[in-house]
Design a protein around this motif. Structure first.
Motif, short mmCIF file in Angstrom:
data_model
loop_
_atom_site.label_atom_id
_atom_site.label_comp_id
_atom_site.label_asym_id
_atom_site.label_seq_id
_atom_site.Cartn_x
_atom_site.Cartn_y
_atom_site.Cartn_z
N ARG A 1 0.80 -1.33 0.08
CA ARG A 1 0.07 0.05 0.12
C ARG A 1 0.73 1.21 0.21
NH1 ARG A 1 -4.00 0.29 5.07
NH2 ARG A 1 -4.41 -1.80 4.18
N LEU A 2 1.88 1.09 0.67
CA LEU A 2 2.92 2.47 0.71
C LEU A 2 3.54 2.31 -0.57
CD1 LEU A 2 4.60 1.91 4.14
CD2 LEU A 2 3.03 3.52 3.38
N ILE A 3 3.99 1.30 -1.22
CA ILE A 3 4.74 1.34 -2.73
C ILE A 3 3.56 1.92 -3.58
CG2 ILE A 3 5.44 0.09 -4.46
CD1 ILE A 3 6.42 -2.01 -2.34
N PHE A 4 2.27 1.64 -3.78
CA PHE A 4 1.25 1.91 -4.58
C PHE A 4 0.54 3.30 -4.38
CE2 PHE A 4 1.19 -2.83 -5.56
CZ PHE A 4 2.05 -2.63 -6.72
N ALA A 5 1.05 3.98 -3.05
CA ALA A 5 0.38 5.24 -2.85
C ALA A 5 0.29 6.12 -3.90
CB ALA A 5 1.15 5.77 -1.55
N ARG A 6 -0.79 6.87 -3.89
CA ARG A 6 -1.29 7.60 -5.17
C ARG A 6 -0.55 9.15 -5.16
NH1 ARG A 6 -7.78 8.41 -3.62
NH2 ARG A 6 -7.48 9.00 -1.57
N ASP A 7 -0.02 9.34 -3.73
CA ASP A 7 0.51 10.88 -3.94
C ASP A 7 2.21 10.76 -4.36
OD1 ASP A 7 1.55 9.47 -1.64
OD2 ASP A 7 0.62 10.60 -0.33
N ASP A 8 2.73 11.99 -4.17
CA ASP A 8 4.08 11.95 -4.49
C ASP A 8 4.92 11.15 -3.40
OD1 ASP A 8 3.42 13.63 -6.33
OD2 ASP A 8 3.58 15.44 -5.24
N HIS A 9 4.66 10.91 -2.19
CA HIS A 9 5.29 10.00 -1.44
C HIS A 9 5.27 8.67 -1.18
CE1 HIS A 9 5.76 13.81 0.96
NE2 HIS A 9 4.50 14.22 0.85
N GLY A 10 4.44 7.97 -2.39
CA GLY A 10 4.36 6.62 -3.17
C GLY A 10 5.75 6.35 -3.21
#
Length: 322
Positions: free
Chosen positions: A148-157
């Motif tokens: 979920r952290l890898i595929f996060a939709r914001d710039d922090h993904g």
């Protein structure tokens, strides 16, 4: 020679009662050894399946004061006659087939490649075996959090950050789980990463069972590595490959945990990732329609059984009886 004949002639056959005891003990040992597995199959497979069949004939709701009402085949008729239920059922089934069509060949091929890699006699190979097997021992909830952290939709993904780094920021962040175009692909990548090590271990055992003399004979015939792989390795692990493909197919149709755990974040496109198991659980518990969910589970199990039988018939293992 005469002494040998006399000694053999002097031997007396065991009495009939003793022979019957030996035969009876041998006939009992087989069922006794298989009894624990048969009991577990009955408790966790046969009895729940029969219970699902029985519940599919009733209108049953949890936490309801109304008694279950027998409605016969109405749940099954609604499954195919009701436009909304039928459309959702077929859509979920299509997602399952899409997932299996990609995961089965890709995961099997990747597992074979990793098994060939770790089967080599190089220094530090035990470390690589541990690293490749490590994702399988992680709890699936932890795996879902990491991806979920890898595929996060914001710039922090992590994935969006890596793409932005390599493209100089020319490509903006993408919602990998929320987009219908990439949601199923993201779950496929996560599932392959988490499960490929299990198939790798099985194929590694098959590779180590191939006689080394065959490779030596092929080398004497000036066969290259690719020729040895096609004519020695693949025939030697053919039955193992078929078993892994069948097992991966069944696991692919069982897809639920990844969709459910990633969906807890609220960012997954459910329509493009909803599978049959997900629909069965949500229908039975979220919509409080146990009978309809049981009917879906029964029909789905029949479909999976038919697919497994067809796949088994198309690719037969060596030494198997038709």
């Amino acid at each position: 020679m005469t002494l040998l004949i006399r000694s053999q002639a002097g031997r007396t056959a065991p009495p009939p009662t003793q022979r019957r005891r030996r035969l009876s003990s041998h006939s009992i040992m087989g069922p006794a050894m298989a009894a624990p597995a048969l009991i577990l199959l009955a408790v966790f497979l046969a009895i729940p399946f029969l219970g699902a069949i029985a519940m599919s004939f009733y209108r049953l709701q949890l936490n309801s004061t109304r008694a279950p009402r027998l409605i016969g085949l109405e749940q099954y008729s609604r499954l195919f006659a009701d436009p909304d239920i039928s459309a959702a059922f077929l859509h979920s089934l299509g997602n399952n087939f899409t997932f299996a069509a990609v995961v089965v060949p890709v995961q099997t091929g990747l597992a074979l490649g990793l098994a060939l890699l770790v089967n080599g006699k190089l220094r530090g190979m035990a470390v690589f075996r541990t690293m490749f097997f490590m994702p399988l021992v992680f709890p699936l909830a932890l795996v879902a959090v990491v991806w979920r952290l890898i595929f996060a939709r914001d710039d922090h993904g992590l994935l969006n950050s890596a793409i932005s780094l390599f493209t100089g920021g020319s490509i903006g962040p993408h919602d990998w789980l929320g987009s219908s175009a990439t949601a199923m692909g993201a779950i496929i990548v996560m599932s392959i990463w988490q499960s490929v090590s299990f198939q790798m271990i099985i194929l590694l055992g098959g590779l180590q069972a191939v006689p080394h003399d065959l490779y030596e004979a092929a080398s004497l015939d000036r066969a290259g590595r690719w020729s040895q792989f096609l004519h020695v390795t693949v025939p030697g692990i053919r039955n193992t490959l078929i078993f892994v493909a069948l097992l991966t197919t069944v696991f692919s149709f069982r897809l639920f945990d990844q969709v459910y755990l990633l969906g807890q974040s609220g960012s997954v496109d459910i329509e493009s990732t909803q599978t049959m198991m997900y629909q069965v659980i949500t229908t039975g518990y979220d919509q409080n329609n146990i009978g309809q969910g049981a009917a879906m589970a029964v029909v789905f199990l029949v479909i999976v059984t038919i697919v497994a039988v067809i796949q088994r018939r198309l690719v037969r293992q060596e030494g198997s009886i038709r």
